[in-house]
Enzyme design. Structure first.
Site, PDB file in Angstrom:
ATOM      1  N   ASN A 152       0.915  -1.318  -0.012  1.00 48.94           N
ATOM      2  CA  ASN A 152       0.101   0.021  -0.076  1.00 48.94           C
ATOM      3  C   ASN A 152       0.870   1.223  -0.133  1.00 48.94           C
ATOM      4  O   ASN A 152       1.870   1.312   0.606  1.00 48.94           O
ATOM      5  CB  ASN A 152      -1.163   0.072   1.363  1.00 48.94           C
ATOM      6  CG  ASN A 152      -1.872  -1.195   1.190  1.00 48.94           C
ATOM      7  OD1 ASN A 152      -2.041  -1.801   0.185  1.00 48.94           O
ATOM      8  ND2 ASN A 152      -2.287  -1.501   2.187  1.00 48.94           N
ATOM      9  N   ASP A 201      -0.535   4.140   0.800  1.00 44.41           N
ATOM     10  CA  ASP A 201      -1.288   5.147   1.805  1.00 44.41           C
ATOM     11  C   ASP A 201      -0.499   5.826   3.034  1.00 44.41           C
ATOM     12  O   ASP A 201      -1.220   6.621   3.715  1.00 44.41           O
ATOM     13  CB  ASP A 201      -2.813   4.781   2.070  1.00 44.41           C
ATOM     14  CG  ASP A 201      -2.840   3.097   2.563  1.00 44.41           C
ATOM     15  OD1 ASP A 201      -3.442   2.459   2.411  1.00 44.41           O
ATOM     16  OD2 ASP A 201      -1.777   2.883   3.587  1.00 44.41           O
ATOM     17  N   HIS A 243       5.976  -0.530  -2.709  1.00 47.88           N
ATOM     18  CA  HIS A 243       5.665   0.125  -3.632  1.00 47.88           C
ATOM     19  C   HIS A 243       5.642   1.726  -3.509  1.00 47.88           C
ATOM     20  O   HIS A 243       5.114   2.389  -4.450  1.00 47.88           O
ATOM     21  CB  HIS A 243       4.159  -0.181  -4.052  1.00 47.88           C
ATOM     22  CG  HIS A 243       3.884  -1.653  -4.599  1.00 47.88           C
ATOM     23  ND1 HIS A 243       2.859  -2.257  -4.884  1.00 47.88           N
ATOM     24  CD2 HIS A 243       5.032  -2.378  -5.051  1.00 47.88           C
ATOM     25  CE1 HIS A 243       3.047  -3.825  -5.179  1.00 47.88           C
ATOM     26  NE2 HIS A 243       4.371  -3.676  -5.247  1.00 47.88           N
ATOM     27  N   CYS A 283      11.345  15.481  -7.618  1.00 50.89           N
ATOM     28  CA  CYS A 283      11.616  15.781  -9.054  1.00 50.89           C
ATOM     29  C   CYS A 283      12.538  14.791  -9.646  1.00 50.89           C
ATOM     30  O   CYS A 283      13.886  14.954  -8.905  1.00 50.89           O
ATOM     31  CB  CYS A 283      12.012  17.234  -9.159  1.00 50.89           C
ATOM     32  SG  CYS A 283      12.662  17.747 -10.750  1.00 50.89           S
ATOM     33  N   CYS A 295       7.945  21.082 -11.274  1.00 52.08           N
ATOM     34  CA  CYS A 295       9.185  21.254 -10.044  1.00 52.08           C
ATOM     35  C   CYS A 295       9.253  22.582 -10.044  1.00 52.08           C
ATOM     36  O   CYS A 295       9.507  23.587 -10.708  1.00 52.08           O
ATOM     37  CB  CYS A 295      10.401  20.647 -10.327  1.00 52.08           C
ATOM     38  SG  CYS A 295      11.590  20.973  -9.403  1.00 52.08           S
ATOM     39  N   THR A 347      -4.405  -9.051   0.672  1.00 48.07           N
ATOM     40  CA  THR A 347      -3.875  -9.046  -0.719  1.00 48.07           C
ATOM     41  C   THR A 347      -4.310 -10.028  -1.602  1.00 48.07           C
ATOM     42  O   THR A 347      -4.295 -11.115  -1.250  1.00 48.07           O
ATOM     43  CB  THR A 347      -2.262  -8.801  -0.644  1.00 48.07           C
ATOM     44  OG1 THR A 347      -1.769  -8.790  -1.934  1.00 48.07           O
ATOM     45  CG2 THR A 347      -1.548 -10.197   0.290  1.00 48.07           C
ATOM     46  N   PRO A 396     -11.604 -12.051   2.885  1.00 46.62           N
ATOM     47  CA  PRO A 396     -12.823 -12.594   2.608  1.00 46.62           C
ATOM     48  C   PRO A 396     -12.963 -13.677   1.365  1.00 46.62           C
ATOM     49  O   PRO A 396     -13.803 -14.380   1.281  1.00 46.62           O
ATOM     50  CB  PRO A 396     -13.710 -11.352   2.299  1.00 46.62           C
ATOM     51  CG  PRO A 396     -12.806 -10.128   2.685  1.00 46.62           C
ATOM     52  CD  PRO A 396     -11.359 -10.665   2.765  1.00 46.62           C
ATOM     53  N   ALA A 405     -10.012  -7.950   7.357  1.00 46.99           N
ATOM     54  CA  ALA A 405      -8.735  -7.573   8.391  1.00 46.99           C
ATOM     55  C   ALA A 405      -8.936  -6.872   9.681  1.00 46.99           C
ATOM     56  O   ALA A 405      -8.436  -7.535  10.588  1.00 46.99           O
ATOM     57  CB  ALA A 405      -7.786  -6.657   7.542  1.00 46.99           C
TER      58      ALA A 405
HETATM   59  N1  APR Z   1     -10.112  -7.267   4.429  1.00 45.62           N
HETATM   60  C1  APR Z   1      -9.153  -8.113   4.199  1.00 45.62           C
HETATM   61  N2  APR Z   1      -9.154  -8.103   2.575  1.00 45.62           N
HETATM   62  C2  APR Z   1      -9.827  -7.562   1.967  1.00 45.62           C
HETATM   63  C3  APR Z   1     -10.887  -6.461   2.311  1.00 45.62           C
HETATM   64  C4  APR Z   1     -10.776  -6.521   3.814  1.00 45.62           C
HETATM   65  N3  APR Z   1     -11.795  -5.728   4.490  1.00 45.62           N
HETATM   66  N4  APR Z   1     -11.570  -6.280   1.322  1.00 45.62           N
HETATM   67  C5  APR Z   1     -10.928  -6.786   0.350  1.00 45.62           C
HETATM   68  N5  APR Z   1      -9.971  -7.407   0.640  1.00 45.62           N
HETATM   69  C6  APR Z   1      -9.221  -8.400  -0.175  1.00 45.62           C
HETATM   70  C7  APR Z   1      -9.603  -8.844  -1.641  1.00 45.62           C
HETATM   71  O1  APR Z   1     -10.674  -9.892  -1.493  1.00 45.62           O
HETATM   72  C8  APR Z   1      -8.411  -8.685  -2.624  1.00 45.62           C
HETATM   73  O2  APR Z   1      -8.015 -10.240  -2.333  1.00 45.62           O
HETATM   74  O3  APR Z   1      -7.906  -7.464  -0.333  1.00 45.62           O
HETATM   75  C9  APR Z   1      -7.315  -7.874  -1.732  1.00 45.62           C
HETATM   76  C10 APR Z   1      -6.930  -6.741  -2.404  1.00 45.62           C
HETATM   77  O4  APR Z   1      -6.336  -7.218  -3.706  1.00 45.62           O
HETATM   78  P1  APR Z   1      -5.828  -6.062  -4.941  1.00 45.62           P
HETATM   79  O5  APR Z   1      -7.077  -5.148  -5.061  1.00 45.62           O
HETATM   80  O6  APR Z   1      -5.345  -6.684  -5.898  1.00 45.62           O
HETATM   81  O7  APR Z   1      -4.622  -5.277  -3.846  1.00 45.62           O
HETATM   82  P2  APR Z   1      -3.135  -5.641  -3.757  1.00 45.62           P
HETATM   83  O8  APR Z   1      -3.015  -7.289  -3.410  1.00 45.62           O
HETATM   84  O9  APR Z   1      -2.729  -4.952  -2.735  1.00 45.62           O
HETATM   85  O10 APR Z   1      -2.403  -5.416  -4.917  1.00 45.62           O
HETATM   86  C11 APR Z   1      -1.381  -5.461  -5.148  1.00 45.62           C
HETATM   87  O11 APR Z   1      -1.057  -4.526  -7.302  1.00 45.62           O
HETATM   88  O12 APR Z   1      -1.584  -3.138  -8.794  1.00 45.62           O
HETATM   89  C12 APR Z   1      -0.625  -3.213  -7.903  1.00 45.62           C
HETATM   90  O13 APR Z   1       0.264  -1.416  -6.929  1.00 45.62           O
HETATM   91  C13 APR Z   1      -0.939  -2.174  -6.855  1.00 45.62           C
HETATM   92  O14 APR Z   1      -0.217  -2.529  -4.459  1.00 45.62           O
HETATM   93  C14 APR Z   1      -0.846  -2.947  -5.564  1.00 45.62           C
HETATM   94  C15 APR Z   1      -0.672  -4.325  -6.088  1.00 45.62           C
END
Ligand code: APR
Length: 267
Positions: free
Chosen positions: A116, A118, A133, A141, A163, A205, A231, A248
């Protein structure tokens, strides 16, 4: 493999492993911030679900390194749209629990490997964080090295922003598609991996990238407990020892409460 939404016996098992682990890795993705109201990238309501942008590019191409070089206005348009979705949001109890575990004298050494951008883990108090990431609040810049931190993308007056020192187009310190991972973050990850982990959590993830999957595979191969909190199922789901098919925040707060109850009972 045990499956449980938030089954007390499974939670107690995980809490027992946690109490015995000297070194714990928490791998997190967009799902841990979903409980802060942020969209994930994939899955239900995902940012990447709209397969083609207004300009006719796949989103992964619009927010790629080559596109930033060629048409920074397009990359900045979608980076700003994603940032708008984070406006006003902050960390939630899932991030807070992991930070409390890191600072608890009863819990082993904690490391967070997050995809993340954020900044919520650090904002919640975690210190040993690998932002693999990058962090979207840091702008720099590429031409002259000027850099700054922003609290809101609302502060950015022009797209793409330039910049203030040399007028080149600036960018957030995040990894765009087709770009290399940050060297310092990789060095940190390798140093942590070399010490090994006694327990690995994969939280929120979709587990698409090898550097995210590998620590779970290594732990499983060495017979160390592995936990997935998500989930939905992922490619890791069949490999981990415990899968909590839960959000989570709910799973982590329930685990922390179970751990604390175990601790009280042990005195
Ligand atoms: N709690 C836990 N998991 C959750 C929740 C929740 N409340 N809501 C959704 N999820 C799960 C989804 O089921 C999914 O498997 O979180 C996961 C999010 O997956 P992605 O959207 O693919 O995010 P991520 O795995 O962080 O992506 C990895 O891909 O595009 C790049 O840079 C981007 O950092 C990102 C990376």
């Amino acid at each position: 493999m045990n499956i449980g939404i938030i089954d007390p016996s499974i939670l107690d098992d995980i809490a027992r492993h946690l109490s015995q682990a000297r070194r714990i890795l928490f791998i997190t993705g967009a799902g841990i911030s979903a409980d802060s109201g942020l969209s994930t990238y994939r899955g239900q309501g995902g940012l990447y679900n709209e397969t083609v942008t207004d300009e006719g590019f796949p989103i992964e191409e619009a927010v790629s390194g080559p596109m930033f070089q060629r048409r920074p206005d397009i990359t900045w348009k979608y980076l700003s749209m994603m940032a708008e979705g984070r406006e006003g949001a902050t960390f939630n109890d899932g991030h807070r629990v992991i930070a409390e575990m890191e600072h608890s004298p009863e819990v082993g050494d904690v490391c967070v490997l997050t995809q993340n951008v954020d900044g919520f883990h650090r904002a919640a108090g975690s210190e040993n964080v690998i932002e693999i990431h990058g962090n979207s609040r840091e702008l720099y810049c590429p031409a002259c090295g000027w850099e700054t931190q922003i609290d809101s993308y609302g502060e950015i007056r022009e797209i793409p922003p330039h910049c203030p020192q040399c007028n080149a187009v600036i960018r957030p310190r995040v990894i765009l598609f087709e770009e290399m991972l940050p060297e310092a973050a990789l060095d940190h990850l390798f140093a942590e991996m070399n010490q090994g982990f006694d327990m690995v959590f994969s939280i929120g993830t979709s587990a698409l990238f090898p550097y995210i999957v590998q620590p779970v595979v290594d732990a499983a191969r060495r017979g160390k407990p592995t936990v997935e909190i998500n989930p939905a199922e992922t490619d890791l789901s069949d490999m981990v020892d415990y899968r909590l098919a839960s959000g989570a925040r709910d799973a982590l707060t329930a685990l922390w409460s179970q751990y604390s109850d175990r601790l009280r009972r042990s005195f």
